[in-house]
Design an enzyme around this catalytic site. Sequence first.
Site, PDB file in Angstrom:
ATOM      1  N   ARG A  10       0.853  -1.180   0.000  1.00 46.49           N
ATOM      2  CA  ARG A  10       0.000   0.000   0.000  1.00 46.49           C
ATOM      3  C   ARG A  10       0.899   1.243   0.000  1.00 46.49           C
ATOM      4  NH1 ARG A  10      -3.366  -0.615   5.201  1.00 46.49           N
ATOM      5  NH2 ARG A  10      -4.362   1.306   4.464  1.00 46.49           N
ATOM      6  N   SER A  12       0.700   4.150   1.971  1.00 44.52           N
ATOM      7  CA  SER A  12       0.839   5.020   3.135  1.00 44.52           C
ATOM      8  C   SER A  12       2.300   5.045   3.584  1.00 44.52           C
ATOM      9  CB  SER A  12      -0.038   4.515   4.284  1.00 44.52           C
ATOM     10  OG  SER A  12       0.506   3.330   4.844  1.00 44.52           O
ATOM     11  N   LYS A  84      -1.950  -7.535  11.090  1.00 39.08           N
ATOM     12  CA  LYS A  84      -3.305  -7.358  11.602  1.00 39.08           C
ATOM     13  C   LYS A  84      -4.311  -7.068  10.486  1.00 39.08           C
ATOM     14  CE  LYS A  84      -2.787  -2.474  12.969  1.00 39.08           C
ATOM     15  NZ  LYS A  84      -3.845  -1.915  12.104  1.00 39.08           N
ATOM     16  N   ASP A  85      -3.828  -6.711   9.277  1.00 47.99           N
ATOM     17  CA  ASP A  85      -4.725  -6.461   8.153  1.00 47.99           C
ATOM     18  C   ASP A  85      -5.022  -7.714   7.337  1.00 47.99           C
ATOM     19  OD1 ASP A  85      -4.898  -3.757   8.738  1.00 47.99           O
ATOM     20  OD2 ASP A  85      -3.259  -3.206   7.392  1.00 47.99           O
ATOM     21  N   SER A 130     -11.171   1.805  14.719  1.00 54.57           N
ATOM     22  CA  SER A 130     -11.101   0.429  15.191  1.00 54.57           C
ATOM     23  C   SER A 130     -12.241   0.124  16.161  1.00 54.57           C
ATOM     24  CB  SER A 130      -9.756   0.191  15.889  1.00 54.57           C
ATOM     25  OG  SER A 130      -9.782  -0.965  16.696  1.00 54.57           O
ATOM     26  N   LEU A 131     -13.094  -0.838  15.817  1.00 51.44           N
ATOM     27  CA  LEU A 131     -14.148  -1.255  16.746  1.00 51.44           C
ATOM     28  C   LEU A 131     -13.542  -1.826  18.024  1.00 51.44           C
ATOM     29  CD1 LEU A 131     -16.887  -2.961  14.545  1.00 51.44           C
ATOM     30  CD2 LEU A 131     -16.912  -0.687  15.561  1.00 51.44           C
ATOM     31  N   ARG A 132     -12.414  -2.516  17.901  1.00 48.04           N
ATOM     32  CA  ARG A 132     -11.743  -3.082  19.081  1.00 48.04           C
ATOM     33  C   ARG A 132     -11.348  -1.985  20.058  1.00 48.04           C
ATOM     34  NH1 ARG A 132      -6.546  -2.905  20.572  1.00 48.04           N
ATOM     35  NH2 ARG A 132      -6.004  -1.964  18.565  1.00 48.04           N
ATOM     36  N   ARG A 133     -10.687  -0.948  19.543  1.00 51.34           N
ATOM     37  CA  ARG A 133     -10.288   0.155  20.423  1.00 51.34           C
ATOM     38  C   ARG A 133     -11.506   0.875  20.974  1.00 51.34           C
ATOM     39  NH1 ARG A 133      -5.857   1.660  16.086  1.00 51.34           N
ATOM     40  NH2 ARG A 133      -4.007   0.648  16.972  1.00 51.34           N
ATOM     41  N   ARG A 150     -10.896   7.986  10.337  1.00 51.73           N
ATOM     42  CA  ARG A 150     -10.190   7.267   9.291  1.00 51.73           C
ATOM     43  C   ARG A 150      -8.930   7.992   8.860  1.00 51.73           C
ATOM     44  NH1 ARG A 150     -12.201   4.106   5.753  1.00 51.73           N
ATOM     45  NH2 ARG A 150      -9.990   3.632   5.530  1.00 51.73           N
ATOM     46  N   GLY A 151      -8.069   7.268   8.111  1.00 52.18           N
ATOM     47  CA  GLY A 151      -6.878   7.867   7.529  1.00 52.18           C
ATOM     48  C   GLY A 151      -5.605   7.230   8.047  1.00 52.18           C
ATOM     49  N   GLN A 154      -0.451   9.930   9.753  1.00 55.72           N
ATOM     50  CA  GLN A 154      -0.273  11.380   9.640  1.00 55.72           C
ATOM     51  C   GLN A 154      -1.623  12.104   9.543  1.00 55.72           C
ATOM     52  OE1 GLN A 154       1.480   9.083   8.093  1.00 55.72           O
ATOM     53  NE2 GLN A 154       3.642   9.554   8.390  1.00 55.72           N
ATOM     54  N   THR A 155      -2.568  11.507   8.824  1.00 53.70           N
ATOM     55  CA  THR A 155      -3.896  12.108   8.703  1.00 53.70           C
ATOM     56  C   THR A 155      -4.588  12.165  10.060  1.00 53.70           C
ATOM     57  OG1 THR A 155      -4.145  11.348   6.419  1.00 53.70           O
ATOM     58  CG2 THR A 155      -6.163  11.887   7.612  1.00 53.70           C
ATOM     59  N   ARG A 156      -4.461  11.105  10.827  1.00 54.74           N
ATOM     60  CA  ARG A 156      -5.111  11.093  12.145  1.00 54.74           C
ATOM     61  C   ARG A 156      -4.452  12.091  13.094  1.00 54.74           C
ATOM     62  NH1 ARG A 156      -6.646   4.663  13.016  1.00 54.74           N
ATOM     63  NH2 ARG A 156      -6.535   4.159  10.806  1.00 54.74           N
ATOM     64  N   CYS A 243     -14.314  -6.913  10.430  1.00 54.92           N
ATOM     65  CA  CYS A 243     -14.306  -5.504  10.847  1.00 54.92           C
ATOM     66  C   CYS A 243     -15.547  -5.145  11.651  1.00 54.92           C
ATOM     67  CB  CYS A 243     -14.189  -4.595   9.625  1.00 54.92           C
ATOM     68  SG  CYS A 243     -12.533  -4.548   8.911  1.00 54.92           S
TER      69      CYS A 243
END
Length: 308
Positions: A10, A12, A84-85, A130-133, A150-151, A154-156, A243
């Site tokens: 990817r 990123s 994890k993905d 993240s639903l987990r978090r 999302r993002g 750096q975006t976050r 997810c």
Amino acid sequence: MPASLPIGTRGSPLALWQAEHVRDRLAAHHGPELGAASLSVITTSGDRIQDKPLADFGGKGLFTKEIDEALLRGDIALAVHSMKDLPTQLPDGLCLAAVLPRADVRDAFLSTSAASLAALPAGAVVGTSSLRRGAQVKRARPDVRVVDFRGNVQTRLRKLAEGVADATLLAKAGLDRLGLADAATSVLSVGDMLPAVAQGAIGVVARCDDGETRALLQPLNDAATQTAVTCERAFLAELDGSCRTPIAGLAVSEGDTIRFRGLILSPDGAEWHEVEMTGPGAEAEAIGRQAGEDVRGRAGSAFLDKLT
């Protein structure tokens, strides 16, 4: 030695760091010519969907589908992923060829206004995709509000600085790899925030019939990390984790023994079921499956049906 070894990734900054790290490790083991292996940046469905929760569009394969297709076509020789993905079931013809030594598994807490999750004022906004978090945040702090965030890293960080949320959570390993460790306000213990399955690990996927590439990747594999991740992924697979399901799990290898802790929650954090198991590392996959069966039995079908 292959004439070329294109590496799929990817785009990123974190994904590129991981792909470059794998390329550097290949060069260290097999010679500098592999340090020139090209990186093929592939945009995935998960990258394109930025304005809606990923849970509305499917499972973990959103971050791997297009890369898998390129690998099966032969456009690339290997693919580098955050473990994890990776879906628990890879497409036919693809194999997990190496799991690199695991980095820090913990989550970092980042905030412009509070020193810790406990210190956030009532009604504060926590942003996470993240639903987990989110579920674990709500379990610890039912008085805060969790919003989709999302993002890439750096975006976050930018969204946090702009005040879109009062706090967010990111993987400590990702911050460390990007040289952004100082951005963390504090680091959550695994007792307070159990990580995602395989968090902190990098996986490399190749075609099952490409023995040459798989042989090149074998020296990169870390046995202890592979054992731990195998246990965790078996737990996730047993629960059909996607997810839409807040699931966490961490296995730790200690010599010939493996210790596992798993957790499944409702998205609002109001209900949860935990499991802990210890056994021989050689039985890591079976231990993960057994842990999944155990927590499934205690949670019951009614609880699990609400998560699908």
